[in-house]
Design a protein around this motif. Structure first.
Motif, PDB file in Angstrom:
ATOM      1  N   ARG A  84       0.812  -1.145   0.130  1.00  0.00           N
ATOM      2  CA  ARG A  84      -0.380   0.164  -0.236  1.00  0.00           C
ATOM      3  C   ARG A  84       1.084   1.338   0.245  1.00  0.00           C
ATOM      4  NH1 ARG A  84      -1.540   3.864   3.330  1.00  0.00           N
ATOM      5  NH2 ARG A  84       0.044   3.449   4.787  1.00  0.00           N
ATOM      6  N   VAL A  85       1.689   1.664   1.208  1.00  0.00           N
ATOM      7  CA  VAL A  85       2.405   2.888   0.828  1.00  0.00           C
ATOM      8  C   VAL A  85       3.254   2.979  -0.383  1.00  0.00           C
ATOM      9  CG1 VAL A  85       5.289   2.879   2.112  1.00  0.00           C
ATOM     10  CG2 VAL A  85       3.082   2.562   3.741  1.00  0.00           C
ATOM     11  N   VAL A  86       3.863   1.672  -0.925  1.00  0.00           N
ATOM     12  CA  VAL A  86       5.039   1.630  -2.430  1.00  0.00           C
ATOM     13  C   VAL A  86       4.005   1.465  -3.494  1.00  0.00           C
ATOM     14  CG1 VAL A  86       7.253   0.744  -1.491  1.00  0.00           C
ATOM     15  CG2 VAL A  86       5.219  -0.747  -2.202  1.00  0.00           C
ATOM     16  N   ASP A  87       2.465   1.379  -3.084  1.00  0.00           N
ATOM     17  CA  ASP A  87       1.915   2.228  -4.496  1.00  0.00           C
ATOM     18  C   ASP A  87       2.236   0.485  -5.175  1.00  0.00           C
ATOM     19  OD1 ASP A  87      -0.468   2.695  -5.391  1.00  0.00           O
ATOM     20  OD2 ASP A  87       0.939   4.430  -6.604  1.00  0.00           O
ATOM     21  N   HIS A  88       2.370  -0.268  -5.455  1.00  0.00           N
ATOM     22  CA  HIS A  88       2.195  -1.476  -6.037  1.00  0.00           C
ATOM     23  C   HIS A  88       1.082  -2.693  -6.115  1.00  0.00           C
ATOM     24  CE1 HIS A  88       7.147  -0.911  -6.079  1.00  0.00           C
ATOM     25  NE2 HIS A  88       6.483  -0.189  -6.789  1.00  0.00           N
ATOM     26  N   LYS A  89       0.612  -3.258  -6.766  1.00  0.00           N
ATOM     27  CA  LYS A  89      -0.403  -4.505  -6.627  1.00  0.00           C
ATOM     28  C   LYS A  89       0.471  -5.608  -6.815  1.00  0.00           C
ATOM     29  CE  LYS A  89      -4.452  -1.167  -7.459  1.00  0.00           C
ATOM     30  NZ  LYS A  89      -5.989  -1.912  -9.042  1.00  0.00           N
ATOM     31  N   ARG A  90       0.754  -6.518  -6.230  1.00  0.00           N
ATOM     32  CA  ARG A  90       1.753  -7.403  -6.083  1.00  0.00           C
ATOM     33  C   ARG A  90       0.100  -8.559  -5.321  1.00  0.00           C
ATOM     34  NH1 ARG A  90       3.177  -4.588  -9.409  1.00  0.00           N
ATOM     35  NH2 ARG A  90       5.621  -4.112  -9.555  1.00  0.00           N
ATOM     36  N   GLY A  91       1.003 -10.022  -6.285  1.00  0.00           N
ATOM     37  CA  GLY A  91      -0.238 -10.987  -6.221  1.00  0.00           C
ATOM     38  C   GLY A  91       1.381 -12.311  -5.023  1.00  0.00           C
ATOM     39  N   PHE A  92       0.440 -12.885  -4.357  1.00  0.00           N
ATOM     40  CA  PHE A  92       1.198 -13.424  -3.421  1.00  0.00           C
ATOM     41  C   PHE A  92       1.614 -15.226  -3.443  1.00  0.00           C
ATOM     42  CE2 PHE A  92       1.413 -10.213  -0.036  1.00  0.00           C
ATOM     43  CZ  PHE A  92       0.808  -9.241  -0.403  1.00  0.00           C
ATOM     44  N   VAL A  93       2.645 -15.759  -3.184  1.00  0.00           N
ATOM     45  CA  VAL A  93       2.744 -16.990  -3.625  1.00  0.00           C
ATOM     46  C   VAL A  93       3.000 -17.705  -2.042  1.00  0.00           C
ATOM     47  CG1 VAL A  93       5.051 -16.940  -4.449  1.00  0.00           C
ATOM     48  CG2 VAL A  93       3.388 -18.772  -4.557  1.00  0.00           C
ATOM     49  N   SER A  94       2.392 -18.487  -1.956  1.00  0.00           N
ATOM     50  CA  SER A  94       1.942 -19.704  -0.653  1.00  0.00           C
ATOM     51  C   SER A  94       3.013 -20.564  -0.747  1.00  0.00           C
ATOM     52  CB  SER A  94       0.478 -20.013   0.132  1.00  0.00           C
ATOM     53  OG  SER A  94       1.403 -20.430   1.010  1.00  0.00           O
ATOM     54  N   ALA A 120       2.406   5.399  10.752  1.00  0.00           N
ATOM     55  CA  ALA A 120       3.013   6.975  10.611  1.00  0.00           C
ATOM     56  C   ALA A 120       4.702   7.023   9.651  1.00  0.00           C
ATOM     57  CB  ALA A 120       3.263   7.330  12.495  1.00  0.00           C
ATOM     58  N   ILE A 121       5.441   5.093  10.174  1.00  0.00           N
ATOM     59  CA  ILE A 121       6.762   5.366   9.487  1.00  0.00           C
ATOM     60  C   ILE A 121       7.413   5.236   8.233  1.00  0.00           C
ATOM     61  CG2 ILE A 121       9.120   4.349  10.395  1.00  0.00           C
ATOM     62  CD1 ILE A 121       8.601   6.473  12.453  1.00  0.00           C
ATOM     63  N   LEU A 122       6.729   4.121   8.063  1.00  0.00           N
ATOM     64  CA  LEU A 122       7.120   3.602   6.542  1.00  0.00           C
ATOM     65  C   LEU A 122       7.008   4.204   5.358  1.00  0.00           C
ATOM     66  CD1 LEU A 122       5.452  -0.372   6.010  1.00  0.00           C
ATOM     67  CD2 LEU A 122       7.665   0.201   6.903  1.00  0.00           C
ATOM     68  N   PRO A 123       5.570   4.974   5.484  1.00  0.00           N
ATOM     69  CA  PRO A 123       5.684   6.247   3.729  1.00  0.00           C
ATOM     70  C   PRO A 123       7.089   6.886   4.726  1.00  0.00           C
ATOM     71  CG  PRO A 123       3.798   5.794   5.309  1.00  0.00           C
ATOM     72  CD  PRO A 123       4.997   5.490   5.897  1.00  0.00           C
ATOM     73  N   THR A 124       8.053   7.050   5.482  1.00  0.00           N
ATOM     74  CA  THR A 124       8.956   8.432   5.408  1.00  0.00           C
ATOM     75  C   THR A 124       9.936   7.876   4.472  1.00  0.00           C
ATOM     76  OG1 THR A 124       9.821   7.580   7.477  1.00  0.00           O
ATOM     77  CG2 THR A 124       8.420   8.999   7.985  1.00  0.00           C
ATOM     78  N   TYR A 125      10.265   6.084   4.696  1.00  0.00           N
ATOM     79  CA  TYR A 125      11.300   5.330   3.832  1.00  0.00           C
ATOM     80  C   TYR A 125      11.320   4.900   2.543  1.00  0.00           C
ATOM     81  CZ  TYR A 125      11.259   1.520   7.148  1.00  0.00           C
ATOM     82  OH  TYR A 125      11.128   0.010   7.170  1.00  0.00           O
ATOM     83  N   LEU A 126       9.969   4.339   2.537  1.00  0.00           N
ATOM     84  CA  LEU A 126       9.941   4.038   1.410  1.00  0.00           C
ATOM     85  C   LEU A 126       9.359   4.388   0.315  1.00  0.00           C
ATOM     86  CD1 LEU A 126       8.316   0.708   3.658  1.00  0.00           C
ATOM     87  CD2 LEU A 126      10.289   0.703   2.650  1.00  0.00           C
ATOM     88  N   ILE A 127       9.123   5.569   0.173  1.00  0.00           N
ATOM     89  CA  ILE A 127       8.721   5.991  -1.080  1.00  0.00           C
ATOM     90  C   ILE A 127       9.404   6.296  -2.214  1.00  0.00           C
ATOM     91  CG2 ILE A 127       9.368   8.391  -0.344  1.00  0.00           C
ATOM     92  CD1 ILE A 127       7.409  10.124  -0.543  1.00  0.00           C
ATOM     93  N   GLY A 129       8.194   7.422  -7.027  1.00  0.00           N
ATOM     94  CA  GLY A 129       8.464   8.196  -6.291  1.00  0.00           C
ATOM     95  C   GLY A 129       8.153   8.975  -4.857  1.00  0.00           C
ATOM     96  N   GLN A 130       8.714  10.766  -4.689  1.00  0.00           N
ATOM     97  CA  GLN A 130       7.496  11.014  -3.582  1.00  0.00           C
ATOM     98  C   GLN A 130       6.406  11.842  -4.807  1.00  0.00           C
ATOM     99  OE1 GLN A 130      10.613  11.255  -5.070  1.00  0.00           O
ATOM    100  NE2 GLN A 130      11.087  13.829  -4.685  1.00  0.00           N
ATOM    101  N   PHE A 131       6.589  11.633  -6.314  1.00  0.00           N
ATOM    102  CA  PHE A 131       5.394  12.313  -7.151  1.00  0.00           C
ATOM    103  C   PHE A 131       4.175  11.662  -7.534  1.00  0.00           C
ATOM    104  CE2 PHE A 131       9.802  14.314  -8.035  1.00  0.00           C
ATOM    105  CZ  PHE A 131       9.691  15.561  -7.524  1.00  0.00           C
TER     106      PHE A 131
END
Length: 335
Positions: free
Chosen positions: A233-243, A301-308, A314-316
């Motif tokens: 959600r923070v990095v704005d990517h849609k990805r699937g998961f493999v178990s 509160a913290i993830l967006p400060t460095y995963l952007i 990026g930040q745009f």
């Protein structure tokens, strides 16, 4: 710079991820910090976190007792942050996390210094993982040597330089799917590195009773899958998961064990089978982050400060509401 009690604090493992935050927290309080590590050149950058001469990198190796004794000379307090997630050469779990912790405790006792030992919530003498067993053995050795030592057990630690969210965010840039070992059901209580560093500084200054084990967790309990969803959600990517079942993951790790820098080990797979959260006993007895007068900060509160930087522009990038995060009905992430 706040001038405090002006203790001389020896910080073993200070050149690592957590160490740089601990050094800053101690420097802000006016303490003199001796950063003891195998490669002092990797700790030179810490010197700018304090006043001139306040932070001094020195060479020490937990496998050589004479170097430990030299490092702790005239120390008021010793902090041991050294730990490994995978064995390499002579850097075995036993050598570093058990016998190394014992040697640091004995050296601290020899000069009459206090001791704060960094452990992990996964520490358990009966753990299937050698990491967990040696962490527990290190705790026992420390308390046997210095009964009033302070033991800190954090859950998974996150922050700008972490090797967890950064690694998976990088993976999400190129891979259409992310792996979920054991289905991603293992629960964690991610704690911000700055909060852990403040707890260490509080222990150094005697703000909590010694001779106890404190368990440090953030405000949310999330499964591995939910942490991945929050990261996406923070990095704005849609990805699937493999178990990947635990058995298959162990087989994969076994096949990769001879590769340099293998991304997964059998021991790590064993760790992933057990929840990594603050125990009910620790909460009931007040042995949590709140004992240090800290209100833990959340991932949101913290993830967006460095995963952007991992967002498509990026930040745009204008973040989307539903890019793979938790659903609206389960924002607290409790399983």
């Amino acid at each position: 710079m706040t001038i405090g009690l002006n203790k001389t604090v020896v910080l073993f493992g200070g050149s690592g991820f957590l160490g740089r935050y601990v050094a800053r927290a101690l420097a802000r309080r006016g303490h003199r910090i001796r950063v003891a590590c195998r490669r002092p050149d990797l700790a030179y950058h810490l010197q700018i976190a304090g006043n001139m001469g306040q932070i001094q990198p020195i060479q020490a190796n937990l496998r050589y007792r004479w170097s430990i004794d030299r490092a702790v000379e005239d120390a008021d307090h010793v902090v041991n942050l050294v730990g490994i997630l995978a064995e390499s050469g002579r850097q075995s779990f036993d050598a570093v996390q058990h016998f190394g912790a014992k040697a640091v405790a004995e050296a601290a006792r020899g000069v009459g210094a206090g001791l704060t030992q960094m452990s992990a919530i996964g520490a358990d003498p009966h753990s299937e993982s050698a990491y967990g067993r040696t962490k527990a053995a290190g705790e026992a050795a420390v308390l046997d040597t210095i009964p009033d030592a302070t033991i800190l057990r954090p859950s998974i630690v996150f922050g700008a330089e972490d090797q967890f969210f950064n690694r998976f965010a990088e993976m999400s840039r190129f891979s259409p799917v992310l792996p979920l070992i054991g289905g991603g059901k293992t629960r964690y209580q991610p704690v911000f590195v700055g909060d852990v560093a403040e707890a260490v500084a509080g222990a150094v200054e005697g703000k909590v009773p010694g001779g106890r084990i404190y368990e440090l967790g953030g405000p949310e309990v999330l499964t591995f899958r939910q942490m991945m969803e929050e990261m996406l959600r923070v990095v704005d990517h849609k990805r699937g998961f493999v178990s990947i079942p635990f058995g298959a993951a162990s087989t994969m790790a076994r096949a990769m064990r001879f590769l340099p820098g293998a991304p997964l080990t059998e021991d790590q797979v064993a760790l992933l089978k057990v929840d990594n959260v603050v125990s009910d006993e620790a909460k009931a007895e007040g042995r949590t982050l709140e004992a240090f007068d800290r209100m833990p900060r959340s991932l949101d509160a913290i993830l967006p400060t460095y995963l952007i930087r991992f967002r498509p522009q990026g930040q745009f990038t204008r973040p989307q509401t539903h890019a793979g995060g938790l659903d609206a009905e389960n924002q607290d992430g409790v399983v």
